[in-house]
Design an enzyme around this catalytic site. Structure first.
Site, PDB file in Angstrom:
ATOM      1  N   TYR A 132       8.488 -10.101   3.291  1.00 10.96           N
ATOM      2  CA  TYR A 132       7.784  -9.479   2.173  1.00 10.96           C
ATOM      3  C   TYR A 132       7.736  -7.956   2.292  1.00 10.96           C
ATOM      4  O   TYR A 132       7.777  -7.255   1.277  1.00 10.96           O
ATOM      5  CB  TYR A 132       6.378 -10.060   2.030  1.00 10.96           C
ATOM      6  CG  TYR A 132       5.382  -9.634   3.076  1.00 10.96           C
ATOM      7  CD1 TYR A 132       4.551  -8.543   2.865  1.00 10.96           C
ATOM      8  CD2 TYR A 132       5.254 -10.326   4.278  1.00 10.96           C
ATOM      9  CE1 TYR A 132       3.622  -8.135   3.806  1.00 10.96           C
ATOM     10  CE2 TYR A 132       4.333  -9.927   5.233  1.00 10.96           C
ATOM     11  CZ  TYR A 132       3.529  -8.840   4.996  1.00 10.96           C
ATOM     12  OH  TYR A 132       2.620  -8.447   5.951  1.00 10.96           O
ATOM     13  N   LYS A 176       0.824   1.136   0.533  1.00 12.43           N
ATOM     14  CA  LYS A 176       1.983   0.485  -0.087  1.00 12.43           C
ATOM     15  C   LYS A 176       1.680   0.092  -1.529  1.00 12.43           C
ATOM     16  O   LYS A 176       2.544   0.194  -2.405  1.00 12.43           O
ATOM     17  CB  LYS A 176       2.393  -0.735   0.737  1.00 12.43           C
ATOM     18  CG  LYS A 176       3.699  -1.370   0.285  1.00 12.43           C
ATOM     19  CD  LYS A 176       4.201  -2.361   1.320  1.00 12.43           C
ATOM     20  CE  LYS A 176       3.190  -3.413   1.636  1.00 12.43           C
ATOM     21  NZ  LYS A 176       3.649  -4.374   2.659  1.00 12.43           N
ATOM     22  N   CYS A 187      -1.053  -2.313   3.514  1.00 14.96           N
ATOM     23  CA  CYS A 187      -1.244  -2.772   2.142  1.00 14.96           C
ATOM     24  C   CYS A 187      -1.802  -1.726   1.192  1.00 14.96           C
ATOM     25  O   CYS A 187      -1.379  -1.658   0.040  1.00 14.96           O
ATOM     26  CB  CYS A 187      -2.123  -4.024   2.114  1.00 14.96           C
ATOM     27  SG  CYS A 187      -3.206  -4.270   3.512  1.00 14.96           S
ATOM     28  N   ALA A 216       0.190 -12.834  -1.540  1.00 20.14           N
ATOM     29  CA  ALA A 216       0.905 -12.153  -2.616  1.00 20.14           C
ATOM     30  C   ALA A 216       2.011 -11.304  -2.030  1.00 20.14           C
ATOM     31  O   ALA A 216       1.895 -10.781  -0.920  1.00 20.14           O
ATOM     32  CB  ALA A 216      -0.048 -11.282  -3.431  1.00 20.14           C
ATOM     33  N   CYS A 272      -3.758  -2.026   7.565  1.00 22.22           N
ATOM     34  CA  CYS A 272      -3.930  -2.189   6.121  1.00 22.22           C
ATOM     35  C   CYS A 272      -4.264  -0.872   5.432  1.00 22.22           C
ATOM     36  O   CYS A 272      -3.641  -0.505   4.445  1.00 22.22           O
ATOM     37  CB  CYS A 272      -5.018  -3.218   5.836  1.00 22.22           C
ATOM     38  SG  CYS A 272      -5.275  -3.502   4.071  1.00 22.22           S
ATOM     39  N   GLU A 328      -1.636 -19.020 -19.147  1.00 27.47           N
ATOM     40  CA  GLU A 328      -1.899 -20.280 -19.834  1.00 27.47           C
ATOM     41  C   GLU A 328      -0.821 -21.326 -19.554  1.00 27.47           C
ATOM     42  O   GLU A 328      -1.064 -22.530 -19.656  1.00 27.47           O
ATOM     43  CB  GLU A 328      -2.031 -20.066 -21.340  1.00 27.47           C
ATOM     44  CG  GLU A 328      -0.752 -19.704 -22.059  1.00 27.47           C
ATOM     45  CD  GLU A 328      -0.961 -19.512 -23.557  1.00 27.47           C
ATOM     46  OE1 GLU A 328      -1.244 -20.507 -24.245  1.00 27.47           O
ATOM     47  OE2 GLU A 328      -0.848 -18.359 -24.020  1.00 27.47           O
ATOM     48  N   ASP A 352      -3.966  -9.999  13.487  1.00 25.30           N
ATOM     49  CA  ASP A 352      -2.528 -10.142  13.691  1.00 25.30           C
ATOM     50  C   ASP A 352      -2.137 -10.277  15.157  1.00 25.30           C
ATOM     51  O   ASP A 352      -1.068 -10.809  15.461  1.00 25.30           O
ATOM     52  CB  ASP A 352      -1.790  -8.932  13.100  1.00 25.30           C
ATOM     53  CG  ASP A 352      -1.871  -8.891  11.578  1.00 25.30           C
ATOM     54  OD1 ASP A 352      -2.607  -9.716  11.001  1.00 25.30           O
ATOM     55  OD2 ASP A 352      -1.222  -8.035  10.976  1.00 25.30           O
ATOM     56  N   GLY A 365     -10.267  -6.428  10.871  1.00 23.40           N
ATOM     57  CA  GLY A 365     -10.952  -7.490  11.598  1.00 23.40           C
ATOM     58  C   GLY A 365     -11.930  -6.959  12.619  1.00 23.40           C
ATOM     59  O   GLY A 365     -13.072  -7.433  12.731  1.00 23.40           O
ATOM     60  N   TYR A 373     -14.656   3.809   6.560  1.00 22.13           N
ATOM     61  CA  TYR A 373     -14.719   2.876   7.684  1.00 22.13           C
ATOM     62  C   TYR A 373     -15.546   3.462   8.827  1.00 22.13           C
ATOM     63  O   TYR A 373     -16.371   2.774   9.439  1.00 22.13           O
ATOM     64  CB  TYR A 373     -13.303   2.550   8.176  1.00 22.13           C
ATOM     65  CG  TYR A 373     -12.674   1.347   7.529  1.00 22.13           C
ATOM     66  CD1 TYR A 373     -12.241   0.272   8.295  1.00 22.13           C
ATOM     67  CD2 TYR A 373     -12.503   1.273   6.149  1.00 22.13           C
ATOM     68  CE1 TYR A 373     -11.653  -0.834   7.711  1.00 22.13           C
ATOM     69  CE2 TYR A 373     -11.921   0.171   5.555  1.00 22.13           C
ATOM     70  CZ  TYR A 373     -11.502  -0.883   6.339  1.00 22.13           C
ATOM     71  OH  TYR A 373     -10.936  -1.985   5.754  1.00 22.13           O
ATOM     72  N   ARG A 399      11.859 -16.033   3.658  1.00 18.44           N
ATOM     73  CA  ARG A 399      11.733 -17.309   4.365  1.00 18.44           C
ATOM     74  C   ARG A 399      10.263 -17.722   4.426  1.00 18.44           C
ATOM     75  O   ARG A 399       9.385 -16.928   4.688  1.00 18.44           O
ATOM     76  CB  ARG A 399      12.300 -17.169   5.786  1.00 18.44           C
ATOM     77  CG  ARG A 399      12.235 -18.453   6.613  1.00 18.44           C
ATOM     78  CD  ARG A 399      13.005 -18.274   7.914  1.00 18.44           C
ATOM     79  NE  ARG A 399      12.426 -17.214   8.733  1.00 18.44           N
ATOM     80  CZ  ARG A 399      11.463 -17.397   9.628  1.00 18.44           C
ATOM     81  NH1 ARG A 399      10.934 -18.602   9.789  1.00 18.44           N
ATOM     82  NH2 ARG A 399      11.011 -16.383  10.355  1.00 18.44           N
ATOM     83  N   GLU A 439       9.238  -5.715  -0.668  1.00 16.89           N
ATOM     84  CA  GLU A 439       8.355  -4.801  -1.396  1.00 16.89           C
ATOM     85  C   GLU A 439       8.898  -3.381  -1.375  1.00 16.89           C
ATOM     86  O   GLU A 439       8.915  -2.693  -2.409  1.00 16.89           O
ATOM     87  CB  GLU A 439       6.956  -4.851  -0.779  1.00 16.89           C
ATOM     88  CG  GLU A 439       6.216  -6.135  -1.103  1.00 16.89           C
ATOM     89  CD  GLU A 439       4.884  -6.257  -0.390  1.00 16.89           C
ATOM     90  OE1 GLU A 439       4.026  -7.022  -0.864  1.00 16.89           O
ATOM     91  OE2 GLU A 439       4.691  -5.587   0.655  1.00 16.89           O
ATOM     92  N   HIS A 486      -5.287 -17.925 -24.633  1.00 14.50           N
ATOM     93  CA  HIS A 486      -4.086 -17.568 -25.385  1.00 14.50           C
ATOM     94  C   HIS A 486      -4.285 -16.237 -26.104  1.00 14.50           C
ATOM     95  O   HIS A 486      -5.377 -15.960 -26.597  1.00 14.50           O
ATOM     96  CB  HIS A 486      -3.788 -18.677 -26.404  1.00 14.50           C
ATOM     97  CG  HIS A 486      -2.567 -18.435 -27.212  1.00 14.50           C
ATOM     98  ND1 HIS A 486      -1.299 -18.604 -26.716  1.00 14.50           N
ATOM     99  CD2 HIS A 486      -2.424 -18.019 -28.500  1.00 14.50           C
ATOM    100  CE1 HIS A 486      -0.420 -18.312 -27.656  1.00 14.50           C
ATOM    101  NE2 HIS A 486      -1.082 -17.958 -28.757  1.00 14.50           N
TER     102      HIS A 486
END
Length: 460
Positions: free
Chosen positions: A180, A51, A48, A342, A43, A442, A304, A16, A99, A207, A184, A437
């Site tokens: 999460y 990980k 993320c 996710a 991150c 689907e 955050d 951010g 970065y 939760r 994970e 398909h």
């Protein structure tokens, strides 16, 4: 703004903060960014990105097993933890360097120091005997792992920050937490051959997610050999000749080689000088309005540290909105509704919108469409992993309120579903989309029968 050293001073070089700084600098503003650790934030450095590399590594065990059913000969596959860590660290260093380069190319100055507010326009660079002034200050310090600091034996545990640097892969591991991050890591280390026990104080994991999703993933984790102990928590951790012993509130004791606490994260506000500057906080998080303005004119906060939606893409969008508003004369606020998320568990979760319980509380009558099945890939290989797909629909308007998928490619699927839900798609419009398909996705557009609670047994 000439009376100040900078037009913008950003505290924190995570996703951010970097996005805000780059955009502001590209407008011609004088921008500086202070970072006390490595550039990239949670991150890139300890979240993320590394990980996800660990998730990829851990999935190969099941891939090798499945490959045999498809005619492949896989002879004695072995995993080299130190070799993986070395490659992971090289990639993280590369990304952190990108970065830094992007900040510098945009014209922003990078300061390697902890920054502390003195007042609404003054920042002290700790350890450098230097103070600077700025017309605008943006706080983007993110979060950090929370641990019960008064728990006996807490010095023996590690957090998710240290999980990326374990020198030796343990044989036995206890993970505390049910969110999460804990889930994970439980799936990651289980996939790497570690005997994993997950300890969570609540009645079920994850939760805040849909109850069907929570129950389904808990069942799939159990199939993979992950022991999940619910309704209890750590009273203490002791160290002995056999390893670390987790003494649980249920009276159980679990001995392992490593104890990882993934019991949540908290906004990183320690030593920021918020009290001195008069910045309001609530439950440890910086209070902001829709435009990320704090209670003090001249000070903003994103990501955050504000404890709104703690996801990297959200922090990026909040940072961009701040820059557009303050440096491009384009008032912009980020819409926190219908943000997809996710969980990179195994199988993974993709979720957007309301859970069934939330939808019933907010909308009253809702229609539920639900399917639970073995995917084609696992059916052929004789596996018993099941996928889950669930749609939550407003009973009156027929607008889709939520979409939840538990399957190997769920995070990839949910991104496109999020576009449709964000645009207010109805069930009829959703159903008018022709299926691709044969795919797992689907199933999303072929569910016609409404689910009733008593159908769960049949669906399973």
């Amino acid at each position: 703004m000439a009376e100040y050293d900078y037009d913008l001073f950003v505290i924190g070089a995570g996703s951010g903060g970097v996005r805000a700084a780059r955009l502001a600098a590209m407008s011609g503003a004088r921008v500086a960014v202070a970072e006390e650790h490595r550039v990239g934030g949670t991150c890139v450095i300890r979240g993320c990105v590394p990980k996800k590399f660990m998730v990829y590594a851990s999935e190969f065990a099941s891939h090798f097993k499945t490959a045999r059913a498809y005619g492949w000969t896989v002879d004695d596959p072995r995993f080299d933890w130190p070799a993986f860590l070395a490659e992971k660290d090289k990639e993280i260093a590369r990304l952190s360097g990108i970065y830094v380069t992007n900040l510098q190319n945009a014209g922003a100055e990078l300061v390697h120091a902890k920054a502390r507010l003195v007042d609404a326009h003054t920042v002290e660079l700790v350890g450098k005997d230097r103070k600077v002034t700025a017309a605008k200050i943006l706080i983007a310090t993110g979060g950090r792992p929370w641990v019960p600091r008064d728990m006996p034996g807490v010095e023996h545990v590690i957090t998710s920050d240290e999980a990326f640097h374990i020198e030796q892969l343990p044989k036995r591991m206890v993970i505390a937490g049910g969110g999460y991050i804990a889930v994970e890591f439980a799936c990651i280390f289980n996939g790497l051959g570690v005997d994993v026990t997950l300890v969570h104080r609540g009645p079920n994991i994850l939760r805040g997610f849909d109850d069907h999703v929570r129950a389904h993933l808990a069942e799939e984790m159990d199939k993979k050999g992950i022991k999940v102990l619910l309704g209890c928590q750590h009273d203490q951790v002791t160290k002995g000749p056999d390893g670390l012993t987790s003494h649980l509130s249920s009276g159980h004791e679990v001995t392992s080689d490593l104890v990882l606490f993934a019991t949540g994260r908290e906004p990183y506000v320690e030593g920021l000088g918020l009290e001195a500057a008069g910045v309001e906080t609530r439950d440890g998080a910086i209070v902001v309005d829709a435009f990320s303005r704090t209670s003090v004119d001249g000070v903003w906060a994103v990501g955050d540290v504000t404890n709104r939606i703690n996801l990297t893409p959200v922090a990026i969008r909040e940072g961009a909105a701040f820059a557009q508003t303050e440096f491009y004369d384009n008032p912009t606020s980020f819409d926190h509704e219908m943000v997809a998320s996710a969980v990179f568990s195994q199988p993974a979760i993709g979720s957007v919108g309301l859970t069934e319980a939330e939808a019933r509380r907010q909308h009253g009558k809702v229609d539920i469409y639900f399917s639970r099945f073995r995917a084609m890939k696992h059916t052929f290989a004789g596996g018993d992993e099941r996928a889950l797909i669930k749609l939550v629909v407003d009973g009156e308007s027929q607008r889709l309120l939520g979409c939840h998928v538990v399957a190997q490619d769920a995070p990839e699927i949910i991104q496109m579903a999020a576009v449709a839900l964000k645009m207010g798609v109805t069930k009829a419009q959703w159903d008018s989309t022709c299926a691709v398909h044969p795919t797992l996705a689907e199933e999303l557009v072929t569910m016609r029968e409404k689910y009733m609670p008593q159908d769960l047994g049949a669906a399973a």
